[in-house]
Design a protein around this motif. Structure first.
Motif, PDB file in Angstrom:
ATOM      1  N   SER A   1      14.790  17.357  -3.145  1.00  0.00           N
ATOM      2  CA  SER A   1      14.642  15.906  -3.133  1.00  0.00           C
ATOM      3  C   SER A   1      15.092  15.332  -1.799  1.00  0.00           C
ATOM      4  N   ALA A   2      16.164  15.886  -1.229  1.00  0.00           N
ATOM      5  CA  ALA A   2      16.664  15.403   0.055  1.00  0.00           C
ATOM      6  C   ALA A   2      15.621  15.592   1.153  1.00  0.00           C
ATOM      7  N   ARG A   3      14.935  16.732   1.154  1.00  0.00           N
ATOM      8  CA  ARG A   3      13.900  16.964   2.159  1.00  0.00           C
ATOM      9  C   ARG A   3      12.740  15.998   1.964  1.00  0.00           C
ATOM     10  N   SER A   4      12.406  15.710   0.709  1.00  0.00           N
ATOM     11  CA  SER A   4      11.333  14.760   0.429  1.00  0.00           C
ATOM     12  C   SER A   4      11.686  13.376   0.954  1.00  0.00           C
ATOM     13  N   VAL A   5      12.943  12.971   0.777  1.00  0.00           N
ATOM     14  CA  VAL A   5      13.383  11.670   1.290  1.00  0.00           C
ATOM     15  C   VAL A   5      13.348  11.668   2.816  1.00  0.00           C
ATOM     16  N   ALA A   6      13.761  12.768   3.438  1.00  0.00           N
ATOM     17  CA  ALA A   6      13.736  12.849   4.898  1.00  0.00           C
ATOM     18  C   ALA A   6      12.302  12.718   5.423  1.00  0.00           C
ATOM     19  N   GLU A   7      11.354  13.341   4.755  1.00  0.00           N
ATOM     20  CA  GLU A   7       9.950  13.213   5.164  1.00  0.00           C
ATOM     21  C   GLU A   7       9.443  11.787   4.953  1.00  0.00           C
ATOM     22  N   LEU A   8       9.913  11.152   3.886  1.00  0.00           N
ATOM     23  CA  LEU A   8       9.553   9.751   3.640  1.00  0.00           C
ATOM     24  C   LEU A   8      10.064   8.864   4.773  1.00  0.00           C
ATOM     25  N   ILE A   9      11.286   9.087   5.212  1.00  0.00           N
ATOM     26  CA  ILE A   9      11.858   8.301   6.302  1.00  0.00           C
ATOM     27  C   ILE A   9      11.089   8.556   7.596  1.00  0.00           C
TER      28      ILE A   9
ATOM     29  N   GLY B   1       0.816  -1.211   0.000  1.00  0.00           N
ATOM     30  CA  GLY B   1       0.000   0.000   0.000  1.00  0.00           C
ATOM     31  C   GLY B   1       0.851   1.263   0.000  1.00  0.00           C
ATOM     32  N   PHE B   2       1.979   1.205   0.697  1.00  0.00           N
ATOM     33  CA  PHE B   2       2.934   2.318   0.703  1.00  0.00           C
ATOM     34  C   PHE B   2       3.431   2.605  -0.711  1.00  0.00           C
ATOM     35  N   LEU B   3       3.766   1.555  -1.471  1.00  0.00           N
ATOM     36  CA  LEU B   3       4.215   1.738  -2.855  1.00  0.00           C
ATOM     37  C   LEU B   3       3.121   2.368  -3.712  1.00  0.00           C
ATOM     38  N   GLU B   4       1.920   1.822  -3.603  1.00  0.00           N
ATOM     39  CA  GLU B   4       0.818   2.328  -4.422  1.00  0.00           C
ATOM     40  C   GLU B   4       0.493   3.772  -4.078  1.00  0.00           C
ATOM     41  N   SER B   5       0.633   4.127  -2.781  1.00  0.00           N
ATOM     42  CA  SER B   5       0.352   5.514  -2.388  1.00  0.00           C
ATOM     43  C   SER B   5       1.373   6.487  -2.962  1.00  0.00           C
ATOM     44  N   HIS B   6       2.532   5.972  -3.359  1.00  0.00           N
ATOM     45  CA  HIS B   6       3.559   6.807  -3.989  1.00  0.00           C
ATOM     46  C   HIS B   6       3.589   6.614  -5.502  1.00  0.00           C
ATOM     47  N   GLY B   7       2.542   6.034  -6.044  1.00  0.00           N
ATOM     48  CA  GLY B   7       2.421   5.928  -7.496  1.00  0.00           C
ATOM     49  C   GLY B   7       3.335   4.911  -8.148  1.00  0.00           C
ATOM     50  N   ILE B   8       3.756   3.868  -7.423  1.00  0.00           N
ATOM     51  CA  ILE B   8       4.651   2.842  -7.969  1.00  0.00           C
ATOM     52  C   ILE B   8       3.865   1.562  -8.201  1.00  0.00           C
ATOM     53  N   ASN B   9       3.945   1.035  -9.412  1.00  0.00           N
ATOM     54  CA  ASN B   9       3.289  -0.215  -9.745  1.00  0.00           C
ATOM     55  C   ASN B   9       4.091  -1.373  -9.156  1.00  0.00           C
ATOM     56  N   PRO B  10       3.513  -2.164  -8.243  1.00  0.00           N
ATOM     57  CA  PRO B  10       4.279  -3.271  -7.654  1.00  0.00           C
ATOM     58  C   PRO B  10       4.752  -4.301  -8.673  1.00  0.00           C
ATOM     59  N   GLY B  11       4.096  -4.371  -9.831  1.00  0.00           N
ATOM     60  CA  GLY B  11       4.502  -5.335 -10.849  1.00  0.00           C
ATOM     61  C   GLY B  11       5.605  -4.838 -11.763  1.00  0.00           C
ATOM     62  N   ALA B  12       6.095  -3.616 -11.559  1.00  0.00           N
ATOM     63  CA  ALA B  12       7.132  -3.060 -12.429  1.00  0.00           C
ATOM     64  C   ALA B  12       8.489  -3.679 -12.112  1.00  0.00           C
ATOM     65  N   ARG B  13       9.267  -3.916 -13.163  1.00  0.00           N
ATOM     66  CA  ARG B  13      10.630  -4.407 -12.981  1.00  0.00           C
ATOM     67  C   ARG B  13      11.484  -3.315 -12.326  1.00  0.00           C
ATOM     68  N   VAL B  14      12.311  -3.716 -11.397  1.00  0.00           N
ATOM     69  CA  VAL B  14      13.127  -2.747 -10.665  1.00  0.00           C
ATOM     70  C   VAL B  14      14.048  -1.982 -11.605  1.00  0.00           C
ATOM     71  N   ARG B  15      14.603  -2.680 -12.585  1.00  0.00           N
ATOM     72  CA  ARG B  15      15.557  -2.008 -13.473  1.00  0.00           C
ATOM     73  C   ARG B  15      14.907  -0.909 -14.313  1.00  0.00           C
ATOM     74  N   SER B  16      13.573  -0.902 -14.396  1.00  0.00           N
ATOM     75  CA  SER B  16      12.885   0.116 -15.184  1.00  0.00           C
ATOM     76  C   SER B  16      12.477   1.330 -14.353  1.00  0.00           C
ATOM     77  N   LEU B  17      12.723   1.319 -13.052  1.00  0.00           N
ATOM     78  CA  LEU B  17      12.286   2.401 -12.170  1.00  0.00           C
ATOM     79  C   LEU B  17      13.343   3.500 -12.093  1.00  0.00           C
ATOM     80  N   SER B  18      12.895   4.692 -11.737  1.00  0.00           N
ATOM     81  CA  SER B  18      13.811   5.814 -11.523  1.00  0.00           C
ATOM     82  C   SER B  18      14.504   5.668 -10.179  1.00  0.00           C
ATOM     83  N   GLY B  19      15.492   6.533  -9.932  1.00  0.00           N
ATOM     84  CA  GLY B  19      16.225   6.470  -8.675  1.00  0.00           C
ATOM     85  C   GLY B  19      15.336   6.698  -7.467  1.00  0.00           C
TER      86      GLY B  19
END
Length: 629
Positions: free
Chosen positions: A280-288, A230-248
């Motif tokens: 981006s760093a602040r966004s990651v800090a809020e994610l953590i 649910g955490f992934l989906e809430s951030h707009g990430i398809n759980p079925g996507a290949r990891v190598r195709s995802l952004s950083g």
């Protein structure tokens, strides 16, 4: 005295008496008035005094209450998280038992000292981190943050240049102690998000999460995995996507979700904002901060600014004092700016071409045989897939089957078989001396000799040398890149049997694969020999070739099992097992750069080829009997 005189005297006396009484009345009135005034003044004074007394009493009561409250708060604070200390701390007296970690503490360090290659990074550190706290661990580069991180996550044990004393417990499991570390228990209680994410890039995001879930012993892992999805989906990430195709950024969120899927007690983050812009760093800090709602959080970084207001405590690893110091945000920046730069190391001059060649030769001669011997000693233990999850073991077996034989190895060995069959047949008949005289005499012996040579010598040697070159290089590249990108450490931290999934799976895939490619290579050589023989000897039929070619291999079954098949099988399996062991032993060495990955591939090909040739050389002394004269 006359009557009138007496009358006048009497009137004067009455007048004087009246006057005296009037004066006395006025005096009494004034006295009463003064008395009443004094009484009122005293009453007012008493009232004011009572009011002041009550005010002072209330003030004293409030002051005492505040003092007691502050004292209780300080006591609770000191009990919950005492300040980190270093050399100046009062360490337990040697020989005294180290106090057990309170149940409400996620991390406890008691008199912890860390030495690396003779250099002291920490000395006598005491620290407690309460469950649910968010802690920021900062320090200059080279201060030992990464070493401490790997100690607390169960990824480093005291061996070689690393020496630890004291005690460290994480989630109640012993990471450092006199009785030795319980690393498996530590890994089951912690999760780590690596700087480069360390995702299994051959899988989807969902598979990364289920891999973590299936190797967790936490009873809440299944529910935690659903929350992580649910955490992934809430951030707009398809759980079925290949990891190598995802952004950083998406990969980082998948890495956080994978850790959450294990339901750990403590989550560690290794430089999560490295090389990111401030937004981006602040966004990651809020994610953590968001992810820390379910576990204790420790962020190890030198980029502390994005985390301001998002953590409960700040710890500074001070290399000068060899201690952990707890600071406020106001104290942090001056302390970091006042840190001395890391000790400069002498940089050796780059060697010339001859020097580089000698250094490489020395490394090959001195370093690799030790790894080879260690890998060969571990080979029997690596045969059994200990601790593997059946579904994931099958997944890894298929992965290495594609590397060893199910992919490009098949056409590769078909081509090799065609070449060997053509060369052996064409040049044997083409260059027979005085064919008009010798051919009628030896024709019936040439074909049986060709079949024997291709089956027992040429194809096994060719297939195993190609296996050392192609398959050995492919396995070394796979292992080396997994080490370089921290996938091996990530699998270990997830509680997966890394040696089984990498070493045992690749070994079995290679053992099966060498039989498959050898059969394909031999059939290709035989069919090519038939075609060449038919073209050179048009007067003889394919039936003649068939009757003569297999004669020295009889009894020959299924076009695979002939005379001497046990020796062929021995040479193939020994070569495949040795190449797998060499690739694993060299490929899983620490890799700090892509150059070291490339060097590992080169060494694997070199020593794999040497090993294969030695196998064939040794077998030749026993395989072939010298006919008596």
């Amino acid at each position: 005295m006359s009557h009138s005189q007496r009358r006048a005297a009497s009137l004067r006396e009455e007048a004087e008496r009246a006057e005296a009484e009037a004066e006395r009345a006025e005096t009494e009135t004034e006295t009463e008035t003064a008395t009443e005034t004094e009484a009122e003044t005293e009453a007012e004074t008493e009232t004011e005094a009572e009011a002041e007394t009550e005010t002072e009493a209330e003030t004293e009561t409030a002051t005492e209450t505040e003092t007691e409250t502050e004292t209780e708060a300080e006591t609770e604070t000191e009990t919950a998280r005492p300040p980190a200390t270093g050399d100046a701390a009062t360490a337990p007296t040697p020989g005294e038992p180290v106090p057990a970690a309170p149940r409400d503490q996620a991390i406890v360090l008691r008199d912890l000292s860390v030495n690396v290659a003779g250099a002291t990074l920490l000395s006598g550190v005491d620290l407690e981190v309460a469950r649910g706290e968010r802690v920021l661990l900062v320090g200059p580069s080279g201060s030992g943050k990464s070493v401490l991180l790997r100690i607390l996550t169960g990824l480093m044990e005291p061996s070689g240049p690393y020496a630890f004393t004291g005690e460290a417990t994480v989630g109640g499991a012993r990471a450092v102690g006199d009785e030795g570390p319980d690393l498996e228990a530590v890994r089951q209680r912690v999760g780590i998000v690596f700087q480069d994410h360390a995702l299994l890039d051959g899988m989807t995001a969902r598979e990364n999460l289920t891999f973590a879930r299936d190797h967790s012993r936490s009873p809440g892992a299944a529910a935690a995995t659903e929350r992580a999805l649910g955490f992934l989906e809430s951030h707009g990430i398809n759980p079925g996507a290949r990891v190598r195709s995802l952004s950083g950024g998406q990969k980082q969120r998948v890495a956080v979700a994978r850790v959450l899927a294990r339901d750990p007690d403590v989550i560690f983050y290794d430089e999560p904002t490295s090389a990111l812009d401030p937004r981006s760093a602040r966004s990651v800090a809020e994610l953590i901060h968001q992810a820390g709602e379910h576990a204790t959080t420790v962020v190890v970084t030198h980029d502390y600014a994005p985390f301001k207001g998002l953590v409960d405590r700040v710890l500074l690893l001070d290399p000068a004092q060899r201690a952990l110091r707890e600071l406020s945000w106001a104290e942090l920046e001056p302390a970091m700016h006042g840190m001395p730069p890391p000790s400069a190391r002498e940089v050796a001059a780059e060697p010339g071409l001859v020097g580089a060649a000698l250094a490489t030769a020395t490394e090959v001669v001195e370093g690799t045989p030790g790894a080879l011997w260690g890998a060969l000693r571990a080979l029997p233990r690596a045969v059994v897939p200990w601790g593997a999850h059946p579904a994931w073991l099958a997944r890894w077996l298929w992965h290495y089957a594609q590397i060893t034989f199910a992919g490009s190895a098949l056409p590769y060995n078909v081509i090799a078989g065609v070449i060997s069959g053509f060369v052996a047949t064409y040049f044997t008949y083409k260059f027979i001396p005085r064919p008009e005289l010798t051919e009628p005499l030896i024709l019936d012996d040439v074909l049986p000799a060709l079949g024997f040579a291709l089956y027992r010598i040429v194809v096994p040697v060719l297939v195993t040398i190609l296996l050392a070159g192609r398959t050995g290089a492919a396995l070394a590249s796979d292992f080396g890149n997994r080490v370089y990108h921290h996938q091996v450490q990530a699998m270990t931290s997830l509680g997966a049997p890394t040696g089984t999934y990498l070493g045992t799976a690749s070994l079995w895939a290679n053992l099966v694969g060498v039989l498959v490619v050898a059969a394909v290579g031999f059939w290709s050589a035989c069919l090519t020999s038939l075609a060449v023989f038919t073209a050179i000897q048009p007067e003889l039929t394919p039936f003649y070739w068939s009757g003569q070619f297999w004669r020295r291999l009889e009894p020959f079954h299924l076009y695979l099992i002939g005379d001497g098949w046990g020796w062929v099988l021995t040479k193939l399996l020994l070569s495949a097992g040795g190449v797998s062991a060499i690739a694993y032993g060299i490929g899983t060495r620490p890799k700090r750069s892509t150059a070291e990955v490339s060097r590992g591939i080169t060494l694997t090909v070199y020593w794999g080829t040497v090993f294969v040739l030695l196998v064939h050389f040794a077998c030749a002394f026993f395989e072939f009997e010298v006919p008596p004269r």
